[in-house]
Design an enzyme around this catalytic site. Structure first.
Site, short mmCIF file in Angstrom:
data_model
loop_
_atom_site.label_atom_id
_atom_site.label_comp_id
_atom_site.label_asym_id
_atom_site.label_seq_id
_atom_site.Cartn_x
_atom_site.Cartn_y
_atom_site.Cartn_z
N GLY A 240 0.95 -1.22 0.01
CA GLY A 240 -0.02 0.06 -0.14
C GLY A 240 0.81 1.55 -0.03
O GLY A 240 0.48 2.18 -0.65
N GLY A 706 9.86 0.39 8.43
CA GLY A 706 9.21 0.26 7.18
C GLY A 706 9.58 1.40 6.37
O GLY A 706 9.53 1.44 5.17
N GLU A 707 9.81 2.65 6.98
CA GLU A 707 10.01 3.68 6.13
C GLU A 707 11.56 4.36 6.16
O GLU A 707 12.09 5.01 5.31
CB GLU A 707 9.07 4.72 6.63
CG GLU A 707 7.76 4.53 6.12
CD GLU A 707 6.69 5.07 7.18
OE1 GLU A 707 5.85 5.93 6.50
OE2 GLU A 707 6.46 4.65 8.25
#
Lengths: 746, 332
Positions: A240, A706-707
């Site tokens: 996503g 995640g980032e």
């Protein structure tokens, strides 16, 4: 038996554990949202506006209605009541396109939904959508990629310390440059989709959602039904990148159609619509003024950021997120403003704020290093702060210096010669660049339930989601670790609002958020097992007090006596119990007043190769060192960072949503025309985790990964490009034409 | 996608007959046609599947050496099979390299020789029916002129159309001076590739000389002269799965640094695969050196007419040509 009990089970925490859901995915049996085919299901295809600004003059559906198989065509006249969401208190009721679909006949961006066709088959719905005739009164639109502060508006100051103007004016060395990052489109392989079912009272909504609880709240309000009458399910996501965090209008359209027609409705957003109707990272234009003493000591940092936003929605990218605390600098100002454009709503994309923000500030740092004739690693080391100067608080765990030092060592940075174009290998010119990375660490609210079952297995349930990052696996690891259950005997259930409320899959915060709740739930279930053991009339623990027994490696035992251990399943079975349950709940730190500065850090070292004779630029090597607390799963963790580096290569070199300025359309709306990194472009990537647990956040000391891997990649690449070519690219992506402009034929 | 009638051709003649009907399209690999049908750009009433000719028409799906020592390539030969064919890889390297630089492995497994000759442009406006396009609807206009046109052509454009021919294979076949064999209602004919593609002019919807119902059956290549070498160089933003910004196919007999019978074609720059005759003249019979290479490149791009966003292609194409020739003579 005794021998087994004496061998302590090796913890699965920190191990490179393969994904527990891997077999389902590689065998094609994991059911993603659009894989749900319900009895009597219809298909919906939206009709998209072909102007970027104006009004619908007329909408003729006669031809569409006569297409074979078409059941209904909905538009402003007949969609019925669709509500807005109420003003939200705090972090709830999130959505970026707040206007309900078809609310008025005003078109504010190209591709805006103007009708939806529902038919027995997908092909019939498509044919019906193509047959809807819409005429418009178009007005001049604005999709300009040159941003300017609107007349009469001023920048909003987000943070300020000292006097940047005075410090900058009198500084001996200074950089004043403007950096632009283009609109970027999330392109997960899984398209957005909704499969909506209505039973006369309640909705069951299969959604591509990174936040099922928020989706439920928003959809319930927009559909005008009680919260209890909406169930949202999102079991697997084909990623996503933030684009699936908040609800988009297609979900409402599918649900409305299902209710009106009393049949399930599937709506899959096409790849083309992905470029216009479900968010994007907005165009940013950032002016950075940074100044220093001749020895490199920073004097001031002024970061002004504009980003484009849709006509009706106020999406601030938040480019200044990391600016205030990255370096020690006495005078800082962070200010921003929005510039309205006829574009779809912007939304969060992997590393919102920090990723484009760091492209600007880290590029300016590299330019400053050049102006100072100073090594860019040394410049950063010189300005390492002792505390978070924006908050006046200590860092919970910051090892930026070590990130830079380890990275420099692994990369071979000491061999770098600073002169432009001075490094060669295999007939190519090399460029070496560096930039640092940072990302917030925090927790969201989380609840979880854990079951320890009489067959020796465990189950953990939490209404969070797995975006594809490994949440199923990490939850299983936590329960396996706490309850001494083999990993393959832990069932993980996610992505459903019938489960305890879980965190959004955003902000790299799921892991840190769920550890306390899942840990508490497991401990409570264990406590229940111990109670069952000691309250038994028979068996080895009958008549023992709670203080005389303990739980170790999945077994109940007399304190300190592993040989007395009995598996919890046996304990439960002996008393004819099917299960011992526990629940856990932990609170958010995100949005709360901080008592310590919690962030992850990293350093990105990049090598590019440049062949001027054919204007070919490639990223050949990346060394990334990440300080993100304890990494629970080395394999999933490495995968996150490597994937993020690939995305960083794309951000620097390829990705750009192009608006046709005559019409306002997102014109490069396919996977062939919107370039992203391919395998052939992949550099070799060396990932190192420093692995310092941050125990201020949770008992394992895990932050989130995640980032952060994307942060700093683009500015490290543009720094390397400058080192190779002498061309400073201040507008991404780097293009052949930028490099040709300054090169003689070799 | 709209409803259409589907049939399988029983013979070349039957294919030609079915293919002559109004709104008929042949389908082979389907990599262009099905894609465009999904987008609503192609809306055939009838789709004639010619894959069924394999096994019925000798050689239509094989690569065979001709009695003259050349090569006869069946129209149904898949791009992947052609690229990896031993004779192609060794004696027509430019063709193998061009094929392998195009699309993706999956697409190359499907796409055919005949189909690739007819590959439609990747112009983003052509591919979106929300826009006018003279190629799709003659006279409706060309939004690429003055629009997003970085990928568009700089040679052979008109005020009606600036779309690039996207094929890599066609560029190699142009340098190899391929002959296209066509079956029509009136029989067979053979067309040299340089006469096969049409310039857009005022009729951009007409991309080649095929008449309705005409079917490409074979492509033939002459036997390479002794000492012939060939090379394909493709320049683009990313390393794979992208159309050329500029590409060059060079075929020549190489004696030391001297070139004979040099043939150069370029892709990514023209509205059709572009033969660089003037550049060939500059290099023919001479030893390759920086001076005449640059002169050849200047000659090749002399007629270039860049659009608003692709001025850089002129210089890029020059470097592409220079470097490809250098690769041929192993100077690079």
């Amino acid at each position: 038996m005794a021998g087994v009990a004496e061998t302590a089970m090796e913890s699965v925490i920190g191990k490179p554990v393969p994904r527990v859901d891997g077999p389902l995915k590689v065998s094609g049996t994991a059911r993603y949202t659009s894989d749900h085919n319900l009895e009597g299901m219809l298909y919906a295809v939206p009709v998209c506006a072909t102007i970027a600004k104006g009004r619908i003059r007329s909408l003729n559906v006669a031809a569409a209605e006569s297409v074979r198989g078409v059941k209904a065509v909905y538009h402003r006249e007949n969609i019925g009541k669709v509500f807005r969401t109420a003003p939200a208190m705090g972090f709830s009721l999130m959505s970026d396109e707040r206007r309900p679909p078809f609310e008025d006949d005003v078109i504010r961006y190209w591709g805006q939904y103007v009708a939806v066709v529902v038919a027995e088959t997908f092909q019939q719905a498509q044919a019906g959508a193509a047959a809807v005739q819409v005429s418009y009164d178009a007005e001049p639109h604005d999709v300009s990629t040159e941003l300017a502060l609107p007349a009469g508006e001023s920048l909003r100051e987000e943070s300020k310390r000292g006097d940047v103007a005075a410090a900058f004016a009198s500084a001996p060395v200074k950089i004043d440059a403007t950096y632009v990052t283009p609109a970027e489109t999330h392109n997960p392989i899984e398209l957005h989709a909704s499969v909506a079912a209505w039973d006369g009272q309640s909705f069951t909504l299969y959604e591509t959602s990174q936040a099922v609880w928020n989706q439920r709240e928003v959809l319930a309000q927009m559909l005008g039904v009680p919260l209890d009458n909406v169930r949202v399910i999102s079991r697997f996501l084909g990623s996503g990148f933030g684009g699936k965090l908040w609800p988009w209008p297609h979900s409402v359209l599918a649900a409305v159609a299902a209710r009106k027609l009393n049949r399930p409705v599937k709506l899959v957003v096409s790849r083309r619509m992905m470029f216009q109707n479900v968010g994007h990272r907005p165009l940013t234009q950032q002016r950075v003024r940074v100044s220093a003493k001749a020895d490199g000591t920073l004097l001031s940092l002024d970061h002004e950021a504009l980003n484009h936003t849709a006509i009706l929605d106020d999406f601030s990218e938040g480019c200044g997120e990391a600016t205030g605390y990255l370096y020690s600098v006495p005078n800082v100002r962070i200010a921003s403003a929005l510039v309205r454009r006829n574009v779809g709503s912007a939304t969060a994309m992997r590393g919102p704020g920090a990723v484009p923000g760091l492209y600007a500030t880290e590029s300016a740092m590299d330019e400053l290093a050049v102006a100072l004739k100073m090594d860019p690693v040394a410049l950063r080391l010189k300005n390492e702060p002792k505390l978070d100067e924006s908050l006046g608080l200590p860092f919970s765990s910051r090892h930026m210096v070590e990130c830079l030092q380890v990275g420099a060592e692994k990369f071979g940075w000491a061999r770098r010669t600073p002169q432009v174009g001075s490094m060669k290998a295999d007939g190519k010119t090399l460029g070496w660049g560096v930039a640092v990375a940072s990302w917030i660490a925090a927790r969201f609210d989380c609840e979880a339930k854990v079951e320890l079952r009489a067959d020796g297995s465990a189950r953990v349930a939490c209404g969070t989601q797995d975006v594809g990052t490994g949440t199923y696996t990490v939850l299983a690891q936590v329960v396996a670790d706490k309850a001494g259950v083999p990993l393959d005997r832990v069932e993980v259930v996610l992505g459903d609002t019938t489960l305890p409320p879980g965190p959004i899959s955003g902000g790299s915060m799921v892991t840190s958020s769920m550890i306390p709740a899942v840990g508490d739930a497991t401990r409570q279930a264990i406590e229940t097992v111990l109670l069952a053991a000691t309250s038994s009339k028979t068996g080895p623990f009958a008549g023992k007090k709670r203080g005389e027994v303990e739980f170790a490696n999945g077994r109940v035992q007399l304190k300190g006596d592993a040989s007395s251990g009995v598996g919890f399943g046996e304990v439960l079975a002996a008393q004819n119990l099917s299960v011992a349950t526990g629940s856990g709940k932990s609170g958010a730190t995100f949005g709360a007043k901080p008592t310590v500065s919690q962030h992850s850090f990293g350093a990105q070292f990049v090598e590019v190769t440049w062949q001027p004779e054919i204007a070919r630029l490639r990223v050949s090597r990346v060394v990334t060192v990440i300080d993100a607390g304890r990494v629970l799963n080395l394999r999933a963790g490495r995968n996150q960072i490597e994937g993020a580096v690939m995305m960083g290569v794309g951000m620097a070199m390829f990705e750009q949503t192009e608006y046709d300025h005559k019409t306002g359309a997102t014109i490069n709306n396919s996977l062939a025309d919107y370039l992203m990194t391919t395998h052939a472009d992949a550099p070799s990537v060396d990932v190192t985790f420093l692995d310092y647990p941050d125990l201020t956040l949770n008992e394992y000391g895990a932050r989130g990964i995640g980032e952060i891997g994307l942060a700093g990649v683009a500015p490290a690449i543009t720094a390397a490009v400058y080192h190779a070519t002498g061309v400073r690219v201040r507008r991404l992506p780097i293009r052949i034409e930028d490099l040709l402009a300054n090169q003689k034929l070799a | 996608m709209e409803l259409f009638e589907y049939s399988q051709a029983a013979s070349t003649e039957a294919a030609v007959k079915s293919g002559s009907a109004t709104g008929a399209r042949f389908i082979a690999g389907g990599t262009t046609l099905v894609d465009l049908m999904k987008l609503g750009v192609e809306t055939p009433q009838r789709v004639v599947d010619v894959n069924s000719l394999a096994g019925k028409v000798p050689g239509i799906d094989t690569v065979d050496v001709t009695p003259e020592g050349g090569l006869r390539i069946g129209a149904l030969v898949r791009n992947a099979d052609l690229a990896h064919h031993q004779t192609v890889a060794s004696h027509y390297a430019v063709l193998s390299q061009a094929l392998l630089s195009g699309a993706s492995a999956q697409l190359r497994n499907m796409a055919t020789t005949g189909g690739n000759l007819l590959q439609r442009t990747r112009c983003v406006y052509f591919r979106d029916t929300a826009f006018p396009c003279n190629k799709r609807e003659p006279g409706s206009g060309c939004p690429a002129i003055g629009g997003v046109n970085r990928m568009m052509a700089i040679l052979g454009t008109s005020d009606q159309c600036i779309a690039t021919n996207p094929s890599d294979m066609n560029v190699a076949l142009t340098a190899l001076e391929a002959t296209i064999h066509i079956q029509g209602a009136k029989g067979e004919r053979a067309v040299p590739i340089h006469e096969f593609f049409l310039l857009p002019g005022t009729t951009p919807h007409k991309e080649n000389v095929l008449e309705p119902g005409e079917l490409i059956t074979f492509v033939t290549l002459a036997k390479p002269a002794a000492g012939t070498r060939s090379v394909y160089l493709k320049l683009r933003d990313r390393a794979s799965y992208e159309f050329a910004l500029s590409s060059a196919a060079v075929v020549a007999q190489v004696e030391g640094k001297r070139l004979k019978n040099v043939r150069i074609a370029m892709g990514g720059v023209g509205t059709r695969p572009w033969r660089m005759v003037e550049a060939e003249h500059v290099l023919e019979g001479h030893e390759v050196e920086d001076g005449n290479l640059r002169k050849a490149a200047e000659a090749a791009l002399r007629a270039a007419k860049p659009q608003s966003e692709n001025g850089f292609k002129v210089e890029l194409a020059k470097r592409c040509l220079v470097h490809a020739v250098k690769q041929l003579v192993e100077l690079a």
